[in-house]
Design a protein around this motif. Structure first.
Motif, mmCIF file in Angstrom:
data_model
loop_
_atom_site.group_PDB
_atom_site.id
_atom_site.type_symbol
_atom_site.label_atom_id
_atom_site.label_comp_id
_atom_site.label_asym_id
_atom_site.label_seq_id
_atom_site.Cartn_x
_atom_site.Cartn_y
_atom_site.Cartn_z
ATOM 1 N N ALA A 177 79.722 -6.424 26.135
ATOM 2 C CA ALA A 177 78.732 -6.032 27.139
ATOM 3 C C ALA A 177 77.717 -7.156 27.346
ATOM 4 O O ALA A 177 77.318 -7.460 28.477
ATOM 5 C CB ALA A 177 78.021 -4.748 26.713
ATOM 6 N N HIS A 178 77.311 -7.789 26.245
ATOM 7 C CA HIS A 178 76.418 -8.949 26.365
ATOM 8 C C HIS A 178 77.152 -10.122 27.009
ATOM 9 O O HIS A 178 76.592 -10.837 27.858
ATOM 10 C CB HIS A 178 75.893 -9.340 24.988
ATOM 11 N N ALA A 179 78.382 -10.345 26.611
ATOM 12 C CA ALA A 179 79.152 -11.455 27.176
ATOM 13 C C ALA A 179 79.338 -11.298 28.682
ATOM 14 O O ALA A 179 79.288 -12.290 29.426
ATOM 15 C CB ALA A 179 80.510 -11.560 26.478
ATOM 16 N N GLN A 180 79.549 -10.080 29.145
ATOM 17 C CA GLN A 180 79.749 -9.849 30.578
ATOM 18 C C GLN A 180 78.495 -10.185 31.382
ATOM 19 O O GLN A 180 78.565 -10.805 32.442
ATOM 20 C CB GLN A 180 80.157 -8.392 30.838
ATOM 21 N N SER A 181 77.337 -9.789 30.884
ATOM 22 C CA SER A 181 76.104 -10.076 31.621
ATOM 23 C C SER A 181 75.821 -11.573 31.648
ATOM 24 O O SER A 181 75.374 -12.116 32.674
ATOM 25 C CB SER A 181 74.924 -9.313 31.008
ATOM 26 N N ILE A 182 76.094 -12.248 30.537
ATOM 27 C CA ILE A 182 75.872 -13.697 30.486
ATOM 28 C C ILE A 182 76.889 -14.422 31.366
ATOM 29 O O ILE A 182 76.577 -15.443 31.991
ATOM 30 C CB ILE A 182 75.928 -14.174 29.024
ATOM 31 N N TYR A 183 78.109 -13.896 31.422
ATOM 32 C CA TYR A 183 79.110 -14.460 32.339
ATOM 33 C C TYR A 183 78.592 -14.459 33.773
ATOM 34 O O TYR A 183 78.759 -15.441 34.508
ATOM 35 C CB TYR A 183 80.411 -13.662 32.250
ATOM 36 N N ARG A 184 77.949 -13.390 34.183
ATOM 37 C CA ARG A 184 77.438 -13.318 35.560
ATOM 38 C C ARG A 184 76.351 -14.358 35.809
ATOM 39 O O ARG A 184 76.188 -14.830 36.942
ATOM 40 C CB ARG A 184 76.926 -11.911 35.862
ATOM 41 N N ASP A 185 75.604 -14.718 34.769
ATOM 42 C CA ASP A 185 74.581 -15.750 34.950
ATOM 43 C C ASP A 185 75.217 -17.087 35.317
ATOM 44 O O ASP A 185 74.724 -17.799 36.196
ATOM 45 C CB ASP A 185 73.737 -15.883 33.683
ATOM 46 N N VAL A 186 76.306 -17.446 34.642
ATOM 47 C CA VAL A 186 77.001 -18.684 35.001
ATOM 48 C C VAL A 186 77.635 -18.549 36.383
ATOM 49 O O VAL A 186 77.650 -19.500 37.173
ATOM 50 C CB VAL A 186 78.051 -19.043 33.942
ATOM 51 N N LEU A 251 69.072 -15.390 32.819
ATOM 52 C CA LEU A 251 69.837 -15.717 31.614
ATOM 53 C C LEU A 251 68.977 -15.504 30.377
ATOM 54 O O LEU A 251 69.433 -14.938 29.374
ATOM 55 C CB LEU A 251 70.329 -17.162 31.686
ATOM 56 N N SER A 252 67.724 -15.941 30.443
ATOM 57 C CA SER A 252 66.846 -15.782 29.275
ATOM 58 C C SER A 252 66.582 -14.312 28.979
ATOM 59 O O SER A 252 66.445 -13.919 27.813
ATOM 60 C CB SER A 252 65.528 -16.532 29.492
ATOM 61 N N VAL A 253 66.502 -13.484 30.026
ATOM 62 C CA VAL A 253 66.330 -12.045 29.817
ATOM 63 C C VAL A 253 67.559 -11.459 29.125
ATOM 64 O O VAL A 253 67.448 -10.654 28.188
ATOM 65 C CB VAL A 253 66.062 -11.333 31.156
ATOM 66 N N ASN A 254 68.746 -11.867 29.557
ATOM 67 C CA ASN A 254 69.966 -11.383 28.911
ATOM 68 C C ASN A 254 70.075 -11.874 27.466
ATOM 69 O O ASN A 254 70.523 -11.141 26.577
ATOM 70 C CB ASN A 254 71.187 -11.813 29.722
ATOM 71 N N LEU A 255 69.651 -13.107 27.225
ATOM 72 C CA LEU A 255 69.629 -13.613 25.851
ATOM 73 C C LEU A 255 68.611 -12.846 25.012
ATOM 74 O O LEU A 255 68.827 -12.594 23.814
ATOM 75 C CB LEU A 255 69.289 -15.101 25.838
ATOM 76 N N SER A 256 67.504 -12.460 25.630
ATOM 77 C CA SER A 256 66.475 -11.700 24.931
ATOM 78 C C SER A 256 66.989 -10.321 24.535
ATOM 79 O O SER A 256 66.696 -9.819 23.434
ATOM 80 C CB SER A 256 65.230 -11.562 25.816
ATOM 81 N N ARG A 257 67.776 -9.690 25.406
ATOM 82 C CA ARG A 257 68.340 -8.375 25.079
ATOM 83 C C ARG A 257 69.338 -8.488 23.917
ATOM 84 O O ARG A 257 69.343 -7.645 23.013
ATOM 85 C CB ARG A 257 69.026 -7.775 26.300
#
Length: 477
Positions: A177-186, A251-257
């Protein structure tokens, strides 16, 4: 900075006297701006070719300029050519070096361009280059998340809503779930690059150049898809910088989560994960402490990146066309966000890759808090009981278990019958952790078979992003 030399300013022709010290101090570029020197030189090479096409430079002068720019870049990157205090900005710095080395030939390079289109071009080139480098760093974190997911496709744990135990899942599903959100950032960076791949060179101050008329050729030389459509827009707009800064803040928000969850997982209360000693810190007074500082620092820095975006948007608001010096703030926001993530991403990737997962403890906790209750309601619904009734029956069963101090998996057949006659003994086959996760077998569900498919698709998508990052035709420094 070296203060022993002086320079000719690029703008002083109509002034009787030089600027005051206060103006010089305010007007001088932040030292971080000189990182743009290689990109300014790349733009200057393309501009020199334009001047040769326009007849301003002959072939010998062009060769002189290009060779000298190559030498300046080599010296700058080696740390042998620092700017001096009198250099107002990167453009002044490099023109001073060219004119000192080539005299009049160096002075020819200013024809047909302005610091306005130079500044816009430098930052576009820098951001397009950095977008690829950040994508590579993000993909290293993605690889760490996926590697952990592959190891824990069968590791059952509790999924949460409202930070309360909700339903059983496999731990891989949570990581992905985290990987998917970070994927969208790229993916946002890829999409951003499509809009940003337009060269502002040839826009000059705002109206376009009367000398450099083949902006399409200089654009191609620098790896752009083409020139900007409007010369005013080319030098005045910074929406691409704001969008870039938004992507990094998102991206930083997703990393923060992700960081917040690591902090929870590593707590004594959860005991799901233990961090490698190389990616944790201790306390100066409490010898027993092992702190998840990487996650905490990452969580804290998200606020900084959000602030960079907010500050840049406030700067851009109500600026008249075309160029204004306010736009120098674009680099402050973008540079700080990039520099921050370049520190954060490798640390996060190492922390995730090396963390150790307590599989047994996760499984022990997974059914606690009646996380299997939905299995009972679904079992009833699949047998024709309206879900509103199924919900009530299951709620009554939970109350009965609470009164007995047991979990749903420990309930007796007698208790089932007391709650509702429709609760047959066969429901107990479905009130298990493995049955619960296996039942969620629709696309995107937590069933191990679906999670394995998700991993394969995500790896393929990330490979495409890696190919985009590698296939860059512009200057990379």
């Amino acid at each position: 900075m070296n203060t022993t030399a002086a320079t000719e300013r690029l703008w002083g022709g109509r002034f009787k006297s030089g600027p005051s010290l206060a103006l010089e101090n305010l007007s001088r570029s932040d030292p971080s701006f000189f990182r743009l020197a290689p990109y300014d030189l790349a733009g200057s090479r393309a501009h020199a070719n334009e001047l040769e096409r326009a007849g301003i430079l002959n072939a010998a002068e062009l060769e002189q300029l290009l060779n000298t720019m190559d030498q300046i870049e080599k010296e700058f990157l080696a740390g042998k050519l620092p700017p001096i205090l009198a250099d107002e900005d990167v453009h002044t710095f490099l023109e001073r070096e060219l004119t000192q080395r080539l005299k009049a030939v160096g002075g020819k390079l200013r024809a047909g361009r302005s610091r306005n289109d130079q500044a816009a071009n430098d930052l576009r080139l820098y951001l397009r280059d950095k977008a690829r480098k950040l994508a590579v760093s993000v993909n290293e974190l993605q690889d760490a998340l996926i590697a952990q997911a592959e190891a824990h496709v069968e590791t059952v744990t509790a999924g949460f809503t409202h930070l309360q135990p909700a339903q059983p899942i496999v731990f891989a599903h949570q990581l992905l779930a985290h990987a998917q959100s970070i994927y969208r950032d790229v993916d946002r960076l890829v999409d951003w690059d499509r809009r940003t791949a337009r060269s502002p060179l040839g826009a000059a101050a705002l109206a376009g150049s009367a000398i450099c008329l083949r902006a399409d050729l200089s654009a191609a030389e620098l790896g752009y898809d083409g020139p900007c459509e409007n010369s005013i827009d080319a030098v005045a707009s910074r929406d691409h910088v704001a969008e870039f800064t938004f992507i990094l803040s998102m991206l930083s928000v997703n990393l923060s989560r992700l960081s917040e969850e690591v902090i929870l997982w590593t707590s004594r209360q959860f005991r799901w994960v233990e961090l490698d000693d190389g990616y944790a810190t201790g306390s100066s007074i409490m010898p027993q402490k092992k702190n998840s500082d990487i996650a905490e620092l990452t969580r804290g820095k998200a606020g900084r990146l959000i602030g960079n975006l907010s500050g840049l948007l406030a700067t851009l608001k109500s600026l008249p066309l075309a160029y204004n010096r306010d736009l120098a703030e674009d680099k402050i926001a973008a540079f700080d966000s990039i520099d921050t993530l370049e520190l954060v991403l490798p640390a996060m990737a190492g922390m995730i890759r090396t963390m150790r997962v307590n599989v047994d403890e996760m499984r022990r906790q997974a059914p606690l808090g009646f996380t299997l209750a939905t299995e009972v309601a679904d079992w009833l619904a699949l047998r024709g009981v309206p879900f509103s009734e199924a919900h009530e029956i299951t709620g009554a069963l939970v109350r009965a278990c609470e009164q007995q101090g047991i979990e749903l998996g420990d309930v007796s057949v007698a208790t089932l019958a007391q709650v509702d006659a429709r609760l047959e003994a066969s429901v107990l086959d479905h009130v298990t952790l493995d049955a619960a996760v296996a039942a969620r077998s629709g696309h995107g569900g937590t069933a191990p078979i679906r999670v394995k498919e998700q991993i394969a698709r995500l790896r393929g998508a990330i490979d495409k992003q890696a190919a985009w990052a590698a296939d860059y035709k512009g200057p990379s420094c």
